[in-house]
Structure formats: structure tokens, C-alpha cells
Design a protein around this motif. Structure first.
Motif, mmCIF file in Angstrom:
data_model
loop_
_atom_site.group_PDB
_atom_site.id
_atom_site.type_symbol
_atom_site.label_atom_id
_atom_site.label_comp_id
_atom_site.label_asym_id
_atom_site.label_seq_id
_atom_site.Cartn_x
_atom_site.Cartn_y
_atom_site.Cartn_z
ATOM 1 N N ASN A 1 -11.161 14.897 15.496
ATOM 2 C CA ASN A 1 -11.800 16.174 15.176
ATOM 3 C C ASN A 1 -10.933 17.007 14.252
ATOM 4 O O ASN A 1 -11.448 17.704 13.369
ATOM 5 C CB ASN A 1 -12.135 16.943 16.450
ATOM 6 N N SER A 2 -9.606 16.907 14.433
ATOM 7 C CA SER A 2 -8.742 17.750 13.612
ATOM 8 C C SER A 2 -8.649 17.235 12.171
ATOM 9 O O SER A 2 -8.288 17.996 11.272
ATOM 10 C CB SER A 2 -7.356 17.880 14.241
ATOM 11 N N ILE A 3 -9.012 15.981 11.955
ATOM 12 C CA ILE A 3 -8.876 15.428 10.598
ATOM 13 C C ILE A 3 -10.233 15.185 9.933
ATOM 14 O O ILE A 3 -10.312 14.795 8.760
ATOM 15 C CB ILE A 3 -8.031 14.119 10.636
ATOM 16 N N LYS A 4 -11.309 15.461 10.665
ATOM 17 C CA LYS A 4 -12.636 15.049 10.166
ATOM 18 C C LYS A 4 -12.995 15.670 8.816
ATOM 19 O O LYS A 4 -13.637 15.015 7.992
ATOM 20 C CB LYS A 4 -13.724 15.294 11.210
ATOM 21 N N ASP A 5 -12.550 16.900 8.567
ATOM 22 C CA ASP A 5 -12.891 17.543 7.290
ATOM 23 C C ASP A 5 -12.192 16.883 6.111
ATOM 24 O O ASP A 5 -12.570 17.116 4.957
ATOM 25 C CB ASP A 5 -12.500 19.025 7.325
ATOM 26 N N LYS A 6 -11.164 16.115 6.372
ATOM 27 C CA LYS A 6 -10.418 15.456 5.290
ATOM 28 C C LYS A 6 -10.940 14.048 5.024
ATOM 29 O O LYS A 6 -10.505 13.398 4.074
ATOM 30 C CB LYS A 6 -8.928 15.354 5.653
ATOM 31 N N ASP B 1 -5.341 11.637 23.252
ATOM 32 C CA ASP B 1 -5.294 12.537 22.086
ATOM 33 C C ASP B 1 -6.274 12.122 20.984
ATOM 34 O O ASP B 1 -6.420 12.830 19.997
ATOM 35 C CB ASP B 1 -3.881 12.528 21.466
ATOM 36 N N ALA B 2 -6.907 10.959 21.139
ATOM 37 C CA ALA B 2 -7.625 10.359 20.008
ATOM 38 C C ALA B 2 -8.827 11.198 19.535
ATOM 39 O O ALA B 2 -8.996 11.418 18.334
ATOM 40 C CB ALA B 2 -8.059 8.942 20.362
ATOM 41 N N VAL B 3 -9.643 11.686 20.482
ATOM 42 C CA VAL B 3 -10.836 12.441 20.071
ATOM 43 C C VAL B 3 -10.418 13.738 19.372
ATOM 44 O O VAL B 3 -10.939 14.081 18.297
ATOM 45 C CB VAL B 3 -11.758 12.720 21.290
ATOM 46 N N ASP B 4 -9.452 14.443 19.945
ATOM 47 C CA ASP B 4 -8.977 15.689 19.318
ATOM 48 C C ASP B 4 -8.385 15.402 17.942
ATOM 49 O O ASP B 4 -8.594 16.171 16.990
ATOM 50 C CB ASP B 4 -7.902 16.361 20.180
ATOM 51 N N ALA B 5 -7.660 14.289 17.827
ATOM 52 C CA ALA B 5 -7.050 13.943 16.533
ATOM 53 C C ALA B 5 -8.138 13.689 15.492
ATOM 54 O O ALA B 5 -8.050 14.174 14.353
ATOM 55 C CB ALA B 5 -6.156 12.721 16.690
ATOM 56 N N GLN C 1 0.837 -1.208 0.000
ATOM 57 C CA GLN C 1 0.000 0.000 0.000
ATOM 58 C C GLN C 1 0.871 1.257 0.000
ATOM 59 O O GLN C 1 2.033 1.206 0.387
ATOM 60 C CB GLN C 1 -0.894 0.021 1.247
ATOM 61 N N THR C 2 0.269 2.374 -0.391
ATOM 62 C CA THR C 2 0.978 3.655 -0.354
ATOM 63 C C THR C 2 0.706 4.300 1.005
ATOM 64 O O THR C 2 -0.458 4.511 1.368
ATOM 65 C CB THR C 2 0.468 4.580 -1.481
ATOM 66 N N LEU C 3 1.763 4.581 1.731
ATOM 67 C CA LEU C 3 1.600 5.097 3.101
ATOM 68 C C LEU C 3 1.794 6.610 3.166
ATOM 69 O O LEU C 3 2.684 7.164 2.513
ATOM 70 C CB LEU C 3 2.605 4.408 4.034
ATOM 71 N N HIS C 4 0.953 7.234 3.984
ATOM 72 C CA HIS C 4 1.047 8.683 4.219
ATOM 73 C C HIS C 4 1.096 8.876 5.726
ATOM 74 O O HIS C 4 0.104 8.592 6.419
ATOM 75 C CB HIS C 4 -0.180 9.408 3.653
ATOM 76 N N PHE C 5 2.240 9.317 6.240
ATOM 77 C CA PHE C 5 2.388 9.519 7.689
ATOM 78 C C PHE C 5 2.036 10.968 8.009
ATOM 79 O O PHE C 5 2.730 11.890 7.547
ATOM 80 C CB PHE C 5 3.815 9.213 8.129
ATOM 81 N N ILE C 6 0.982 11.142 8.795
ATOM 82 C CA ILE C 6 0.578 12.504 9.164
ATOM 83 C C ILE C 6 1.371 12.886 10.408
ATOM 84 O O ILE C 6 1.245 12.243 11.463
ATOM 85 C CB ILE C 6 -0.936 12.562 9.436
ATOM 86 N N GLN C 7 2.199 13.908 10.259
ATOM 87 C CA GLN C 7 3.111 14.275 11.343
ATOM 88 C C GLN C 7 2.979 15.750 11.693
ATOM 89 O O GLN C 7 2.664 16.572 10.821
ATOM 90 C CB GLN C 7 4.550 13.950 10.917
#
Ligand code: KPL
Length: 290
Positions: free
Chosen positions: A81-86, A75-79, A24-30
Motif C-alpha cells: 500500500n505504501s508503494i502502490k502510487d509508484k 508487513d507485506a500488505v502495508d508495504a 540489472q540496476t538495483l534500487h534498495f528501498i530503505q
């Protein structure tokens, strides 16, 4: 080939990346992406290099269909929420958090997302950002966190050879949670490896008291259970005698611990069912004030 996004940089995030690469093609969000736009690490003892794109949330310019959320529980809920638009409206998200509570909060907030949770007995750690040590072979168990998630949704992006499916993931997560509630906070209190909890009589007695309360709460949630928290925890202490629990490692590294998602969640459940749990409450209060 699928584009799989991985949020979180700990050992479990990297271990899942190693299962997926190079298929698979991996994308690490950092938080701080590397200047060359690539993140790479080596998994040992396999000595295999894993690589993928390194990017920040703001850099994501397409809809995400597949996400592995591998942050700490707090950190999971905030994470999310921060990515939900994507996220695509019917994206598949695999949750890798320890303890309980964060998965349930995410399930409540994201009803249209296909949510899966994983409970793992794999042993892995990262001595530095570019090395993953796969220290002990274990089993990953995955199941649905909501009614829109089905096993067919995992086909193609998650390799079947690396997980077992269980419809009753709630029970699988709870069983591991019982072990974590019995072991992790005590290793912080007594500042010791897991095995010491069954070597010192007073530590073992303390574990007994915690486990009696854990069993009472468990019986209400899962009446069919035929194992006791003490037996499960004792076995785990034997098998991982030299290990330092994840909570003790967090504590020693000066990081927040996941106690709210272990003892804290247990106390919430006890309050819901009106079950007294003074030993767990006292331990929670002691460690929360530390
Ligand atoms: O899961 C663990 C942890 O440390 O979080 C145990 C099972 C206690 C092993 O160390």
C-alpha cells in the motif's frame, strides 16, 4: 538492463539482489537510506560485492516496472500500500513472504498488477547488514498469484538459472506451509533447533497431533496430495537438524513472529471448512499470549 526495486532488507532480499547483480540496476528501498545513496554488501562464500542505489519510498521519482517485495509477511500488505502510487499499472511484483495469507491479501487488493510468488528452499542469513552468508543451495519456485501474471513476464529481469516455474504455485506454497506449521511454532514452544523435534518423544508426539489436523485441512484444499505433513516435517527436521527456525530466530531477537501466517492461517482455513483443529488452536493461543 532493467531497473529493479527491492523492498525489504533480510536475507532473501539480498540473495535475490545477488542473483540480479551486475546484470540489472538495483534500487534498495530503505527506511533510512545511506548518506552516500549507495547500499552494498558482500555475499559469502562467493566473496562477491553487490551494490545498488539506496533510497526511501519518497525518493522514488519514476514509475516502478519491477519490484521484489521481500518484507516479513506481517508487513507485506502495508508495504504494498505504501508503494502502490509508484507502481506502473501493469508492474511485475515478486512476493517472497513466508507462510500464507499475505500473498492472497495482496492478490485481492491489486488485480491489475502482475503478481508472482516465490517459495524457496535456499539457505541464507545476514550476520550483519553488509554480509550475506549463502549457507545452503536450494531451489526457488515461482508461479502466478493472479490471472494477469504469466511466465513470459519474468523474461529479461529474473535470471532463468535461479528459479523453476510452476503454474500451481498455490500447491507449492501450501506444501512448504505444512512444514512450517509443523515445525516453526514447536521450535518456539520448546526453544530448540529443528532436529530436537524428532529427538524427544514428547515433542515428536506433539508434532504428530498438529500434523494430523494439518493433513485433514490439506486433503480438502488439495485432494490429490500424496504426502503427509508429518513425513514432510520429519524429513525437514533431519535435513535442517541444527538450524533454528525463522520463527525461533524472530522470537529470540524480540521481533514479531509470522505465526499468524502459519498456524493462524491454518486455523482460518479449518474454520472455513468446519474442520476442528484443537492442537493447532491451543498452540496458537499459547504462543500468541507469550
Ligand atoms: O522454512 C523454515 C523456517 O525456518 O522458516 C524451515 C523449513 C522450518 C527451516 O528452518
Amino acid at each position: 538492463m532493467h531497473d529493479i526495486y527491492i523492498l525489504g532488507s533480510g536475507a532473501m532480499a539480498s540473495l535475490w539482489a545477488s542473483y540480479l547483480y551486475p546484470k540489472q540496476t538495483l534500487h534498495f528501498i530503505q527506511r533510512t537510506p545511506s548518506p552516500d545513496g549507495l547500499y552494498r554488501f558482500t555475499i559469502e562464500p562467493q566473496n562477491k560485492e553487490i551494490k545498488g542505489r539506496s533510497l526511501s519510498i519518497q525518493d522514488i521519482d519514476t514509475q516502478i516496472d519491477y519490484l521484489i517485495l521481500a518484507t516479513k509477511a506481517y508487513d507485506a500488505v502495508d508495504a504494498m500500500n505504501s508503494i502502490k502510487d509508484k507502481l506502473a499499472h501493469n508492474a511485475c511484483v515478486l512476493l517472497l513472504q513466508n507462510g500464507l495469507g499475505s500473498q492472497q491479501a495482496i492478490a485481492a487488493g491489486f488485480p491489475s498488477i502482475k503478481l508472482f510468488a516465490c517459495s524457496s528452499t535456499e539457505g541464507a542469513y545476514k550476520p550483519n547488514a553488509n554480509t550475506l552468508i549463502h549457507a545452503g543451495k536450494g531451489i526457488n519456485t515461482i508461479g502466478p498469484m493472479n490471472s494477469v501474471a504469466s511466465p513470459a513476464d519474468l523474461t529479461g529481469w529474473l535470471p532463468k538459472s535461479h528459479y523453476e516455474w510452476r503454474d500451481d504455485i498455490d500447491f507449492v506454497l501450501w506444501r512448504k506451509f505444512m512444514i512450517n506449521c509443523a515445525i516453526n511454532p514447536l521450535t518456539v514452544l520448546y526453544n530448540c533447533p529443528n532436529g530436537d523435534l524428532i529427538k524427544h518423544n514428547d515433542y515428536t508426539t506433539h508434532m504428530h497431533h498438529l500434523c494430523e489436523e494439518i493433513d485433514l485441512i490439506t486433503k480438502v484444499r488439495f485432494p490429490h496430495i500424496n504426502e503427509s505433513a508429518f513425513d514432510l516435517a520429519h524429513k525437514t527436521c533431519e535435513l535442517t537438524a541444527k538450524n533454528f527456525s525463522s520463527m525461533l530466530q524472530d522470537n529470540r531477537n524480540g521481533n514479531p513472529t509470522e505465526i499468524s501466517f502459519m498456524t493462524g492461517y491454518l486455523i482460518e482455513q479449518a474454520n472455513t471448512y468446519n474442520i476442528p483443529c484443537p492442537f493447532n488452536e491451543a498452540l496458537f493461543n499459547t504462543l500468541s499470549q507469550a
